[in-house]
Design an enzyme around this catalytic site. Sequence first.
Site, PDB file in Angstrom:
ATOM      1  N   GLU A  30       2.113  -3.734  11.378  1.00 36.04           N
ATOM      2  CA  GLU A  30       1.369  -2.485  11.205  1.00 36.04           C
ATOM      3  C   GLU A  30       1.963  -1.379  12.081  1.00 36.04           C
ATOM      4  OE1 GLU A  30      -1.135  -1.861   9.167  1.00 36.04           O
ATOM      5  OE2 GLU A  30      -1.838  -3.858   8.547  1.00 36.04           O
ATOM      6  N   GLU A  66       1.452   4.056   2.617  1.00 39.09           N
ATOM      7  CA  GLU A  66       1.921   3.680   3.953  1.00 39.09           C
ATOM      8  C   GLU A  66       3.450   3.805   3.982  1.00 39.09           C
ATOM      9  OE1 GLU A  66      -1.990   0.822   4.237  1.00 39.09           O
ATOM     10  OE2 GLU A  66      -0.024  -0.123   4.365  1.00 39.09           O
ATOM     11  N   HIS A  89       0.870  -1.172   0.000  1.00 39.34           N
ATOM     12  CA  HIS A  89       0.000   0.000   0.000  1.00 39.34           C
ATOM     13  C   HIS A  89       0.911   1.226   0.000  1.00 39.34           C
ATOM     14  CE1 HIS A  89      -3.020  -2.873   2.045  1.00 39.34           C
ATOM     15  NE2 HIS A  89      -3.166  -2.877   0.736  1.00 39.34           N
ATOM     16  N   HIS A 129       3.285  -2.530   6.884  1.00 36.39           N
ATOM     17  CA  HIS A 129       2.152  -1.667   6.525  1.00 36.39           C
ATOM     18  C   HIS A 129       1.998  -0.524   7.522  1.00 36.39           C
ATOM     19  CE1 HIS A 129      -0.046  -4.194   3.461  1.00 36.39           C
ATOM     20  NE2 HIS A 129       0.845  -5.054   3.913  1.00 36.39           N
TER      21      HIS A 129
END
Length: 379
Positions: A341, A175, A172, A265
């Site tokens: 994350e 990010e 992504h 991410h």
Amino acid sequence: MSIKISSQFDAGAIDIVSATSAGAIDLNIRKDSHADITQWFYFRLQGAQGEACSIRFLNAGQSAYPDGWNDYQAMASYDRVNWFRVPTSFDGQVMTISHTPGMDSVYYAYFEPYSWERHLELLDRAQMSEQVRMQDLGSTIEGRDMNVLIIGDPAAAGAPDRKKVWVIARQHPGETMAEWLVEGMLDALLDPSDPFGRQLLKEAVFYVVPNMNPDGSVHGNLRTNAAGANLNREWNAPTIERSPEVFLVKQKMKETGCDLFLDVHGDEGLPYVFVAGSSALPTFTAEQAAAEKQFADDFKVASPDFQTEHGYGESPYTPEVLTMGSPHITHAFGCLALTLELPFKDNANDPDAQTGWDGARSARLGAAVLQPILRAIRR
Ligand code: ZN
């Protein structure tokens, strides 16, 4: 002097509704280049030094993750090196930055950007190490290079027995904290005075893809590539036409094998650092669950920024699970595979009013992740 808003630069993205005076700047967050995803913004404001600016994002309530704007403070910079947070509010529909620029030119962004130029410099710096080979896997839809850094010689004596560690980031593209983390990890791994780096290079071969989505990065997309594909839903059946980035990396992984996989991410909503694993897989074993827990426990010791209290929690199996990087790799290789994350907002356990979570903190976390990796490959 009149004000000016512009975004014609690497990863720049904004739609101007009306920008006639500093006190009433109305904008819309722009869609990804080839998909209906709105979240990432990055633009420059000139001509407003000393003026109380009210910068309103009229469509914030329709963005991909509206919850991302609750308790969120936008980032700003005068030199694109030092980024700081500016007062930002969200009423459920409109997000407003209230800031008085101290200079003639100021940049605002969703998060500290990681430029394509910096990406190329990162690759160049890494290849200066005699431990590193840089391989070109192929091209993106728009012809940008898909590079993997191979760290530790896979053909050296004893190397076939070494564990294969894969680290990928920015499936992504918005990010950007993910590539900041990879930069910190590579700097530690290739630092001859870093004890974890030294040990790891004796016991493992690393395959690192610092940017999985070059086209989306340059376009200023949050989530998709130049075909509008969300790459972290392409792992089951990637194609050269729609998702060459995943297709090429998966092809290389089949060739090398994989003993540990980290997919980095950023999370728009949760103000914490956490991992998500593969527990939704029907084939998930107690041994795999134990490996995930041990990695998380080791990571907590290595960095106070990592925690296990807040995260995504358990979710039921659906066919979509196998389209996602980490569960797909656990399924395909039987190995430990984690989605790491990092927050867009801040680490609520240790907030920093000046910077929030930023590139430097991401890079420090990248250096710290070497510890749990070393422990994991020794089991
Ligand atoms: Zn993501």
